[in-house]
Design a protein around this motif. Structure first.
Motif, mmCIF file in Angstrom:
data_model
loop_
_atom_site.group_PDB
_atom_site.id
_atom_site.type_symbol
_atom_site.label_atom_id
_atom_site.label_comp_id
_atom_site.label_asym_id
_atom_site.label_seq_id
_atom_site.Cartn_x
_atom_site.Cartn_y
_atom_site.Cartn_z
ATOM 1 N N ARG A 554 0.869 -1.036 0.083
ATOM 2 C CA ARG A 554 -0.124 -0.135 -0.021
ATOM 3 C C ARG A 554 1.005 1.234 -0.011
ATOM 4 N NH1 ARG A 554 -3.400 1.849 5.153
ATOM 5 N NH2 ARG A 554 -3.839 4.204 4.376
ATOM 6 N N ILE A 555 0.522 2.339 -0.758
ATOM 7 C CA ILE A 555 1.203 3.678 -0.761
ATOM 8 C C ILE A 555 0.121 4.572 -0.548
ATOM 9 C CG2 ILE A 555 0.834 3.830 -3.252
ATOM 10 C CD1 ILE A 555 3.537 4.895 -3.381
ATOM 11 N N GLN A 556 0.882 5.752 0.323
ATOM 12 C CA GLN A 556 0.087 6.723 0.566
ATOM 13 C C GLN A 556 0.767 8.254 0.054
ATOM 14 O OE1 GLN A 556 -0.801 8.468 4.764
ATOM 15 N NE2 GLN A 556 -2.907 7.809 4.302
ATOM 16 N N PRO A 557 0.519 8.756 -0.794
ATOM 17 C CA PRO A 557 1.289 9.980 -1.066
ATOM 18 C C PRO A 557 0.999 10.960 -0.269
ATOM 19 C CG PRO A 557 0.211 9.066 -3.067
ATOM 20 C CD PRO A 557 -0.590 8.476 -1.708
ATOM 21 N N GLN A 558 1.719 12.222 -0.157
ATOM 22 C CA GLN A 558 1.545 13.503 0.502
ATOM 23 C C GLN A 558 2.326 14.635 0.047
ATOM 24 O OE1 GLN A 558 1.451 13.708 5.275
ATOM 25 N NE2 GLN A 558 3.154 14.532 4.723
ATOM 26 N N ALA A 576 -1.499 18.360 1.854
ATOM 27 C CA ALA A 576 -2.299 17.594 1.071
ATOM 28 C C ALA A 576 -2.003 15.977 1.229
ATOM 29 C CB ALA A 576 -2.372 17.808 -0.294
ATOM 30 N N ARG A 577 -3.201 15.169 1.893
ATOM 31 C CA ARG A 577 -2.929 13.743 2.273
ATOM 32 C C ARG A 577 -4.352 13.113 2.108
ATOM 33 N NH1 ARG A 577 -1.859 12.263 8.169
ATOM 34 N NH2 ARG A 577 -3.310 10.495 7.338
ATOM 35 N N ALA A 659 -7.686 17.263 2.087
ATOM 36 C CA ALA A 659 -7.899 15.968 1.335
ATOM 37 C C ALA A 659 -6.854 16.270 -0.071
ATOM 38 C CB ALA A 659 -9.208 15.585 0.987
ATOM 39 N N ARG A 660 -6.099 15.461 -0.402
ATOM 40 C CA ARG A 660 -5.190 15.288 -1.504
ATOM 41 C C ARG A 660 -5.800 15.579 -2.841
ATOM 42 N NH1 ARG A 660 -2.167 11.772 -5.083
ATOM 43 N NH2 ARG A 660 -2.985 9.952 -3.819
ATOM 44 N N GLU A 661 -7.018 14.799 -2.800
ATOM 45 C CA GLU A 661 -7.797 14.890 -4.407
ATOM 46 C C GLU A 661 -8.443 16.367 -4.375
ATOM 47 O OE1 GLU A 661 -10.358 12.900 -1.131
ATOM 48 O OE2 GLU A 661 -8.352 12.779 -1.979
ATOM 49 N N VAL A 662 -8.762 17.007 -3.069
ATOM 50 C CA VAL A 662 -9.194 18.368 -3.353
ATOM 51 C C VAL A 662 -8.014 19.322 -3.705
ATOM 52 C CG1 VAL A 662 -10.344 20.278 -1.915
ATOM 53 C CG2 VAL A 662 -11.003 18.060 -1.443
ATOM 54 N N VAL A 672 4.309 15.235 -5.682
ATOM 55 C CA VAL A 672 4.474 14.441 -4.123
ATOM 56 C C VAL A 672 5.684 14.653 -3.581
ATOM 57 C CG1 VAL A 672 4.123 12.297 -2.981
ATOM 58 C CG2 VAL A 672 2.611 12.769 -4.870
ATOM 59 N N ASN A 673 5.566 15.052 -2.296
ATOM 60 C CA ASN A 673 6.839 15.266 -1.486
ATOM 61 C C ASN A 673 7.350 14.118 -0.499
ATOM 62 O OD1 ASN A 673 5.775 18.348 -1.630
ATOM 63 N ND2 ASN A 673 7.798 18.018 -2.361
ATOM 64 N N ASP A 674 6.121 13.331 -0.244
ATOM 65 C CA ASP A 674 6.481 12.385 1.127
ATOM 66 C C ASP A 674 5.628 11.200 0.477
ATOM 67 O OD1 ASP A 674 7.917 14.056 2.460
ATOM 68 O OD2 ASP A 674 6.362 14.346 3.887
ATOM 69 N N LEU A 675 6.038 9.941 0.854
ATOM 70 C CA LEU A 675 5.357 8.690 0.480
ATOM 71 C C LEU A 675 5.460 7.671 1.775
ATOM 72 C CD1 LEU A 675 6.775 7.807 -3.176
ATOM 73 C CD2 LEU A 675 4.466 8.664 -2.426
ATOM 74 N N ALA A 676 4.187 7.406 2.096
ATOM 75 C CA ALA A 676 4.286 6.225 3.081
ATOM 76 C C ALA A 676 3.995 4.867 2.594
ATOM 77 C CB ALA A 676 3.065 6.542 4.203
ATOM 78 N N LEU A 677 4.803 3.843 2.838
ATOM 79 C CA LEU A 677 4.542 2.537 2.331
ATOM 80 C C LEU A 677 4.382 1.430 3.500
ATOM 81 C CD1 LEU A 677 7.721 2.889 0.014
ATOM 82 C CD2 LEU A 677 5.560 3.644 -0.479
ATOM 83 N N TRP A 678 3.350 0.602 2.925
ATOM 84 C CA TRP A 678 2.938 -0.476 4.006
ATOM 85 C C TRP A 678 3.660 -1.708 3.177
ATOM 86 C CZ3 TRP A 678 0.337 3.977 4.123
ATOM 87 C CH2 TRP A 678 -0.034 4.193 5.464
ATOM 88 N N LEU A 679 4.300 -2.586 3.881
ATOM 89 C CA LEU A 679 5.133 -3.891 3.221
ATOM 90 C C LEU A 679 3.878 -4.797 3.243
ATOM 91 C CD1 LEU A 679 8.421 -3.687 4.805
ATOM 92 C CD2 LEU A 679 7.952 -2.601 2.771
ATOM 93 N N ALA A 680 4.366 -5.669 2.248
ATOM 94 C CA ALA A 680 3.480 -6.971 2.055
ATOM 95 C C ALA A 680 3.964 -7.924 3.111
ATOM 96 C CB ALA A 680 3.473 -7.498 0.768
#
Length: 860
Positions: A554-558, A576-577, A659-662, A672-680
Motif C-alpha cells: 500500500r502507498i500513501q502520497p503526501q 495534502a494527504r 484532502a489530496r484529491e481536493v 508529491v513530497n512524501d510517501l508512506a509505504l506499507w509492506l506485504a
C-alpha cells in the motif's frame, strides 16, 4: 567609610575565602550562561540578517504570492506604475547539490535579471572568473556561487584560462551539471545566482516568479502606496505586498520564543545565585552581629551598617559578573566554533557565524549579576541595620532567629497562580515568567513556616531518641537559620525538578505523537525543508514506479507546500494527504466536527488557532484566497471549514491538512513530497529500502541517493535523538543549578557548624561524646536537607505545571501531556539529601576535632 570598609568588611572577605567564593561562583555561572546564550543567538541572528539584507537589496517593497508563484505577466503592469522606479523579477528556489563527499546538501538558487541586479541587488551582482566572458550570465547552464557554496560544492575561484569548475544540482529526481562561471559577494549559507530565464527553464518554472522587487520613486510613501493598491477592486487576493525587512523578521520571530526561554532559564540560574549570596551574607552578619552592635554603640549609623553589607555584596557581585562575562564570552566562542549558531532549536543549524561581541549586552548582563548580588545582600543588610544593640552585645539577640510572617509568602504564591492565568503579551508568556519568579520567592518565603509544620509532625516520632529529638527541636527553634541555609538548594532543586518534568512530559508526548503519525513501515521524503519541496519532488510516474516495487502492499502520497498568510511571519505548511476515513492517523485535540454541505473540511494545528485565529467550527477565508489564482475565470472561491485541531510537533509556524484529491483539483498540482509505504507480509524493511534507493538512482540517472528513505522505527529513534540534542542546553542548566545549590549548602552549613564550636564544647562538658555530637550534627543536616528536598520537590512540581500548561503552549503553540518521572525525581531528592548529610558530617568532624575545654573557654 572607605577605611571602615577596608578594615571591617575586607577582613571578613579575606578570612572566609571559600564561603565567599561560593557566592562569586554562583553569580559567575549565572552571568556566564545568560551572556553566552545571548551572544550565540545574537551572532546567529546577525549572520542571518546580513544574508537576508543581501537578498533583499535596495528594494522598497516585495510582491509575493500567498500560495504558489507570481505570474510573470504582472511584471509590466507593476513596472508601469507611476510611483515605481524599477520593478525587478526574482526567482528564488531551494534545492540540493552534490557536496565533495558525494552527498546531497542544501543550496539556494536565485534567478535575477542581469540588467537590473546592479542597482537593486548589488551583493548578487555576478563577477566572472574570466573578464572576457562577462556575458556568461546570460548563457544557460552558468551559475555564480558565493563563498560558502564554492567551499562546499566547487574548488576555489580559478584564474582566467585554467578552466571553470562544475556543480551538480538536483531538479526533481534529475541531476543537472552546471558550469561555475564566477562568484557573488553575498554572505551566509550556500547560494547560487543565475540568469532568471535560465533558472526558469532549468526548474520548469517558465512564466512564474517568486517575487517582484519594487524600488519606488523618491518621495513616495511605501506604506501609503501599498494600502492604495491593496484597496483597489483589481487587487488579487493571492498576492502579498510587504517591506523586504519582513523576511528578516520571520526567523527572528520564529526563534524568539526559544531564545527567550533559554535566556530566562539562564537568568533563573542567576536567581539561585542570588539566594546563595543571601545565605552567605546572612551567616556572615549573624556571626558578626556583636561587631555590628559594637560599631553601632560607637556611633556608626544604622544606614551605614546596611551600606557595609551592601558593599560586600557589590564586591561579590562585581567579581562574579566580571568572571561571568569572560567565561560567557569564551563559552560562546567555543560553541560557535564547535556547534555553529544552533543551540539545539534547529533554527540556525546551517549557520557558522563569527562571534559578535556586544559591549551593551555585556553591561546589561553584568548589571544583572550585580543586581542579583545586591538583592541577595539587601535583607542581611537590613538585619545588620535593625539590630537591637544592647541585647546583641550581651549575646541575647540573633539576627537569624526572628520569626517572619508566612502570609507574605502565601500571598506571593496566590499572585503567581493568578498571573499564570493571563494570556501572552506580544506573543511571549511574560506573565507566566513573572509567575515562576513569584513561585520561587513565595515558596522560599514560607520555608520557616513549612519547617515548623513538618518538624512538629516529626517530633513525636523521635521521643525515644534523645539525639534525634535534640536535632529536631534545634532545627525547629532555628527555623529561620535553617531557611537561610537551605534557601539556595530549594531554589536550585525546584528549577531542576521543573525542567525534568517539562522535558519528560514533552518527550513522552513526542513519542506518543510519533507512534500515531507514523503508522506505515517505510517513509520516503524528497527534501528536508519545506522550501525545497517545489524543486525536489516525486512526479506521478515515479510514484507509480514505487507502487510496482516488489513488497509494497500500500502507498500513501503526501504533498507539502508553503503558504505565506502574513509577510512578517514564516510560511505555513499546507499538507495534502489522504483523509479517508476523516482525520485518519491525526492526533486530534478534541473530536472532529461534521463539515457543512458545500464546504471543504480542513484540520489545523494548534499554532494556527493561536497565530491566525483558525478556530474549529468556523470557515477560514485566508485559505480560500490561496487558490483564487488557479481557478477558472468566474468560478467562486472554495469555502474551507475548520473541522478540527491536530497536534503538530514538527512545525511551530502552523500547518493545515486537507484532502489530496481536493488540493489537486483546486491547484492542478500533482507532485508529491512524501510517501508512506506499507509492506506485504514476508518482506524485510531493509531489502525494500535498498530496492527503493536503487530505483531512484535508475529513475534519475544518478549515482547518488536522490531522496531520504527510512523505516518508521528509524525515524522514531532519529527524532528522539534530535529532541534530546535540542534540550542538551537545558540539561546543562539543570546541572549548573544543582551545582550552585549544593555549593551553597556546603558553604552555608559548614559555616554554621563551625560557628557552633562553643555549643559543642558545652555539650561535651555535659557528657556527650564526640561521636554523639557528630551524629547530632549529621541528623540536623539530614533534617534540614530533607525539608529542603521536600520543599524543592513541591515547588518544582508547581513550576513545572506553569511550564507545561502555560509557558510552552504560549511560546511554541503546542500542548503536551503532563508526565511525572517519579523515580528520577526521587533519585534527585535522595542524591541531594545524601550530599547535604555528608556535608554536615564532614563539617561536624572538623568542628568537634578541637578540645572541648578550649571551645568553652571562648565563652569566658
Amino acid at each position: 567609610m572607605f577605611e571602615l570598609l577596608k578594615t571591617f568588611s575586607w577582613q571578613e572577605l579575606r578570612q572566609h575565602p571559600w564561603r565567599n567564593a561560593a557566592a562569586v561562583v554562583a553569580v559567575m555561572l549565572g552571568v556566564a550562561l545568560a551572556f553566552s546564550v545571548h551572544l550565540i543567538n545574537a551572532s546567529a541572528l546577525e549572520e542571518f540578517s546580513q544574508a537576508a539584507r543581501s537578498l533583499s537589496g535596495q528594494s522598497d517593497l516585495e510582491l509575493r504570492a500567498v500560495q504558489g508563484s507570481v505570474d510573470e505577466n504582472l511584471l509590466p503592469q507593476w513596472a508601469q506604475q507611476r510611483a515605481v522606479a524599477v520593478a525587478s523579477p526574482v526567482l528564488e528556489l531551494s534545492s540540493y547539490a552534490l557536496a565533495g563527499d558525494g552527498r546531497r546538501s542544501a543550496l539556494r538558487v536565485i534567478g535575477i535579471d542581469p540588467l537590473l541586479v546592479a542597482g537593486l541587488l548589488p551583493e548578487l551582482m555576478p563577477r566572472a572568473f574570466d573578464p572576457l566572458t562577462r556575458l556568461a550570465l546570460l548563457a544557460p547552464g552558468q551559475v555564480f556561487l558565493n563563498a560558502s557554496a564554492r567551499q562546499k560544492f566547487a574548488p576555489p575561484a580559478t584564474t582566467a584560462g585554467s578552466g571553470a569548475p562544475t556543480i551538480t544540482l538536483q531538479v526533481g529526481l534529475q541531476m543537472q551539471t552546471l558550469q561555475v562561471a564566477g562568484s557573488v559577494s553575498a554572505a551566509g549559507a550556500p547560494l547560487a545566482v543565475m540568469d532568471i530565464g535560465a533558472a526558469q527553464e532549468l526548474f520548469g518554472r517558465q512564466g512564474w516568479l517568486s517575487r517582484i522587487d519594487l524600488q519606488l520613486r523618491p518621495g513616495v510613501d511605501r506604506q501609503a502606496f501599498a494600502r492604495q493598491l491593496q484597496s483597489t477592486p483589481q487587487w488579487n487576493a493571492n498576492l502579498r505586498l510587504a517591506a523586504p525587512e519582513a523576511a528578516q523578521m520571520q526567523l527572528s520571530d520564529l526563534s524568539r520564543a526559544y531564545r527567550v526561554n533559554l535566556g530566562v532559564l539562564a537568568l533563573i540560574a542567576l536567581f539561585t545565585g542570588s539566594f546563595l549570596v543571601f545565605s552567605v551574607l546572612s551567616l556572615s552578619v549573624a556571626k558578626r552581629s556583636q561587631q555590628f552592635a559594637l560599631l553601632g554603640v560607637l556611633g556608626l549609623p544604622a544606614r551605614q551598617r546596611l551600606a557595609l553589607v551592601l558593599w560586600e555584596s557589590v564586591f561579590l557581585g562585581l567579581l562574579g559578573s566580571l568572571l561571568g562575562l569572560a567565561l560567557g564570552s569564551a563559552l560562546a566562542a567555543l560553541a560557535l566554533q564547535l556547534l555553529g549558531g544552533d543551540l539545539g532549536g534547529g533554527f540556525f543549524a546551517a549557520s557558522n557565524p563569527n562571534l559578535h561581541w556586544s559591549a551593551s549586552a555585556a553591561w546589561v548582563y553584568g548589571a544583572l549579576g550585580l543586581l542579583a548580588a545586591l538583592l541577595g545582600g539587601y535583607w542581611p543588610g537590613r538585619q545588620a541595620q535593625t539590630l537591637p544593640l544592647a541585647q546583641t552585645l550581651k549575646g541575647l539577640g540573633s539576627t537569624l532567629a526572628r520569626a517572619h510572617s508566612h502570609w507574605v509568602g502565601l500571598a506571593l504564591l496566590l499572585l503567581a497562580l493568578l498571573l499564570s492565568r493571563l494570556p501572552p503579551i506580544d506573543g511571549l508568556p511574560i506573565a507566566a515568567y513573572v509567575s515562576v519568579g513569584l513561585l520561587l520567592v513565595g515558596g522560599i518565603s514560607v520555608l520557616p513556616w513549612l519547617i515548623a509544620l513538618l518538624l512538629d509532625r516529626l517530633a513525636p516520632l523521635a521521643e525515644h531518641s534523645p539525639l534525634a529529638l535534640l536535632a529536631i527541636e534545634r532545627t525547629r527553634k532555628q527555623r529561620e537559620a535553617a531557611a537561610v541555609t537551605i534557601g539556595g538548594i530549594v531554589a536550585s532543586l525546584s528549577l531542576a525538578v521543573a525542567l525534568t518534568v517539562m522535558v519528560q512530559s514533552f518527550r513522552d508526548s513526542v513519542r506518543s505523537w510519533l507512534d500515531q503519525v507514523l503508522p506505515a513501515d517505510i517513509y520516503l521524503r524528497s527534501a528536508r525543508s519545506m522550501s525545497a519541496n517545489e524543486t525536489v519532488f516525486f512526479d506521478p510516474e515515479f510514484v507509480q514506479a514505487i507502487a510496482d516495487v516488489a513488497g509494497i502492499a500500500r502507498i500513501q502520497p503526501q504533498r507539502i507546500t508553503a503558504l505565506t498568510l502574513e509577510p512578517t511571519r514564516p510560511a505555513v505548511a499546507l499538507i495534502a494527504r489522504d483523509l479517508a476515513p476523516a482525520a485518519q492517523n491525526l492526533p486530534l485535540v478534541g473530536a472532529a466536527l461534521s463539515v457543512p454541505d458545500g464546504q471543504i473540511g480542513i484540520f489545523v494545528s494548534e499554532a494556527m488557532v493561536d497565530l491566525y485565529a483558525a478556530r474549529p467550527g468556523s470557515s477560514y477565508p485566508a485559505l480560500s484566497a490561496a487558490f483564487t489564482q488557479a481557478l477558472p475565470a468566474g468560478q467562486a472561491a472554495p469555502i474551507f471549514f475548520v473541522a478540527g485541531v491536530w497536534r503538530d510537533y514538527a512545525r511551530q509556524t502552523g500547518s493545515i491538512i486537507m484532502a489530496r484529491e481536493v488540493f489537486e483539483r483546486l491547484s492542478g498540482d500533482h507532485r508529491v513530497n512524501d510517501l508512506a509505504l506499507w509492506l506485504a507480509p514476508g518482506y524485510h524493511s531493509g531489502d525494500v529500502q535498498a530496492s527503493l534507493q536503487a530505483l531512484g538512482r535508475r529513475f534519475g540517472g544518478a549515482t547518488a541517493d536522490l531522496f531520504e528513505v527510512g523505516s518508521a522505527a528509524d525515524i522514531r529513534v532519529t527524532s528522539l535523538r534530535v529532541f534530546d540534542r535540542s534540550f542538551a542546553i537545558t540539561y546543562w542548566l539543570q546541572a549548573v543549578a544543582i551545582g550552585i545549590g549544593l555549593f551553597g549548602v556546603a558553604a552555608s552549613f559548614s559555616a554554621q557548624v563551625l560557628s557552633r564550636r562553643k555549643e559543642f564544647g558545652l555539650l561535651s562538658h555535659l557528657g556527650l561524646t564526640r561521636g554523639q555530637i557528630l551524629r547530632l550534627v549529621t541528623l540536623e543536616s539530614a533534617a534540614w536537607t530533607a525539608v529542603g528536598s521536600l520543599a524543592g520537590l513541591a515547588l518544582g512540581l508547581a513550576v513545572s505545571l506553569v511550564l507545561v500548561r502555560v509557558i510552552n503552549p504560549q511560546s511554541f503553540h503546542w500542548s503536551m501531556d503532563l508526565s511525572l518521572p517519579w523515580m528520577r525525581l526521587l533519585a534527585l531528592c535522595l542524591a541531594l539529601l545524601a550530599a547535604g548529610t555528608v556535608t554536615g558530617w564532614l563539617a561536624g568532624r572538623l568542628a568537634v576535632s578541637r578540645d572541648a575545654v578550649l571551645a568553652v573557654k571562648e565563652d569566658w
